[in-house]
Motif scaffolding. Structure first.
Motif, PDB file in Angstrom:
ATOM      1  N   PRO B 119      61.000  59.964  53.951  1.00 24.42           N
ATOM      2  CA  PRO B 119      62.411  59.498  54.237  1.00 24.42           C
ATOM      3  C   PRO B 119      63.091  59.942  55.321  1.00 24.42           C
ATOM      4  CG  PRO B 119      62.696  60.465  52.069  1.00 24.42           C
ATOM      5  CD  PRO B 119      61.188  60.365  52.329  1.00 24.42           C
ATOM      6  N   GLY B 120      63.017  61.257  55.573  1.00 21.31           N
ATOM      7  CA  GLY B 120      63.522  62.099  56.609  1.00 21.31           C
ATOM      8  C   GLY B 120      63.173  61.637  58.029  1.00 21.31           C
ATOM      9  N   TYR B 123      65.051  58.049  58.688  1.00 19.97           N
ATOM     10  CA  TYR B 123      66.599  58.330  58.590  1.00 19.97           C
ATOM     11  C   TYR B 123      66.965  58.896  60.070  1.00 19.97           C
ATOM     12  CZ  TYR B 123      66.918  58.639  53.500  1.00 19.97           C
ATOM     13  OH  TYR B 123      66.945  58.293  52.044  1.00 19.97           O
ATOM     14  N   GLY B 127      69.221  57.046  62.616  1.00 25.12           N
ATOM     15  CA  GLY B 127      70.372  57.571  63.214  1.00 25.12           C
ATOM     16  C   GLY B 127      70.557  57.465  64.884  1.00 25.12           C
ATOM     17  N   VAL B 178      71.439  52.550  57.009  1.00 22.18           N
ATOM     18  CA  VAL B 178      70.797  52.810  55.927  1.00 22.18           C
ATOM     19  C   VAL B 178      69.515  51.734  55.562  1.00 22.18           C
ATOM     20  CG1 VAL B 178      71.145  52.979  53.322  1.00 22.18           C
ATOM     21  CG2 VAL B 178      72.665  53.805  54.866  1.00 22.18           C
ATOM     22  N   SER B 181      66.708  52.305  57.770  1.00 18.04           N
ATOM     23  CA  SER B 181      65.784  53.351  57.578  1.00 18.04           C
ATOM     24  C   SER B 181      64.812  53.169  56.215  1.00 18.04           C
ATOM     25  CB  SER B 181      66.276  54.805  57.351  1.00 18.04           C
ATOM     26  OG  SER B 181      67.538  54.648  56.790  1.00 18.04           O
ATOM     27  N   LEU B 182      65.830  52.628  54.965  1.00 27.28           N
ATOM     28  CA  LEU B 182      65.209  52.338  53.785  1.00 27.28           C
ATOM     29  C   LEU B 182      63.991  51.339  53.755  1.00 27.28           C
ATOM     30  CD1 LEU B 182      67.913  52.865  51.323  1.00 27.28           C
ATOM     31  CD2 LEU B 182      66.172  54.533  51.935  1.00 27.28           C
TER      32      LEU B 182
END
Lengths: 73, 259
Positions: B119-120, B123, B127, B178, B181-182
């Motif tokens: 997940p990083g 993200y 971002g 959110v 990315s998710l």
């Protein structure tokens, strides 16, 4: 149509595929915000109704927002 | 995970989150880090190769490179951003190539790990997109003007705004990165897990299990693994496309004249 002419023009809202995702995101936000407020009230007052009321109100509010943004305009 | 009472021999251990935490290759460097660097090198080399001898009548490689650029330009940037789309095409093309290569790493033999299943990584990418579209919106309309565009529903009484503006603020400003990315992370994570399950399950049925029925059924597990590999290829391309399309659409909504 000339290949270099933008189809939408600068001032128009984005076309359907991204609208669908935005609508879903609005719906989630409504549930989260008002469901969250209701849940907080329940915790504070030691009751159980506000979470449900908040979720319903949030759902209705988001649907109205989606209507305003994408159906009415 | 050895609670399956019905399983014979040593119980089958289903793949889980632990399978994504690979040991570092050396020092602090892990496989996803190497894959990110590798993808950047591949993309740079590929685009460099396609334009090494630019000609009016394009060679095969130049045609491929230009087609890729053309897809992003015509069916993503132009449709989503509008009049000013041209200056965002290079960024969007690079983003699409980056997502596509890193997603397809999930099914390329010997690599077989989608970078965005950690997940990083999504993200960080979401971002970046968040900073970009907010910066563009604030630069174009000023902070108040940008907030007005993204959180001020038109033609409603003030008390309705009190209810709707927070929803739209959360949705447009807080939740967008959110969900962006998710969506990517979830698809890559689930896809890789699914492939692990079929392949490791097939391996278990064939070599570890002592039931003859399971051994006979093992080829079907491998066959499903192959079927889902093709399915994953489809998902990986679609997710790369959706990420770039939504990025372009956010840029487009930040640049609208007034609403």
């Amino acid at each position: 149509m000339e290949p270099d002419q933008p189809r939408g023009g600068g001032g128009q809202p984005p076309p359907p595929p991204s609208e669908a995702w935005t609508a879903l995101s609005h719906l989630l936000s409504g549930f989260l915000l008002f469901g969250g407020i209701g849940w907080g009230l329940d915790k504070l007052l030691d009751m159980r109704v506000f979470t449900v009321v908040g979720l319903l109100a949030g759902g209705v509010a988001s649907l109205y927002l989606i209507y305003l943004r994408y159906v009415k305009s | 995970m050895t609670t399956m009472a019905t399983a014979p021999a040593p119980g089958f251990e289903p793949p889980g989150v632990a399978d994504f935490n690979l040991p570092p290759v050396f020092g602090e460097i892990t496989k996803p880090v190497l894959l990110l660097v590798f993808s950047a090198i591949i993309i740079f080399a590929a685009f460099r190769f396609t334009v090494r001898k630019p000609a009016l009548v394009p060679s095969k490689s130049q045609f491929l490179g230009e087609s890729f650029h053309g897809i992003v330009r015509n069916s993503i940037a132009r449709d989503m951003i509008g009049a000013e789309y041209l200056k965002f095409v290079p960024f969007l093309t690079a983003l699409f190539a980056f997502l596509l290569v890193n997603n397809l790493f999930g099914i390329i033999p010997l690599i077989q790990f989608p970078t965005f299943s950690h997940p990083g990584v999504p993200y960080a990418l979401a971002g970046l997109v968040w900073l970009l579209y907010n910066y563009l919106g604030i630069k174009r309309h000023g902070f108040a003007g940008y907030m007005r565009i993204s959180t001020w529903p038109p033609d409603v009484p003030w008390w309705v705004r009190i209810i709707l503006t927070p929803i739209e603020f959360i949705s447009n400003i807080l939740l967008r990165p959110v969900t962006l990315s998710l969506r990517l992370f979830g698809n890559m994570f689930a896809g890789h897990l699914l492939l692990l399950l079929f392949i490791l399950g097939g391996q278990y049925m064939l070599f570890t299990a002592d039931s003859i029925t399971l051994k006979v059924m093992a080829p079907f597990a491998f066959a499903m693994g192959i079927v889902f590999t093709f399915f994953e290829a489809f998902v990986q391309v679609v997710q790369a496309y959706i990420f770039v399309m939504l990025t372009a659409s956010y840029i487009g909504t930040s640049l609208v004249d007034h609403h």
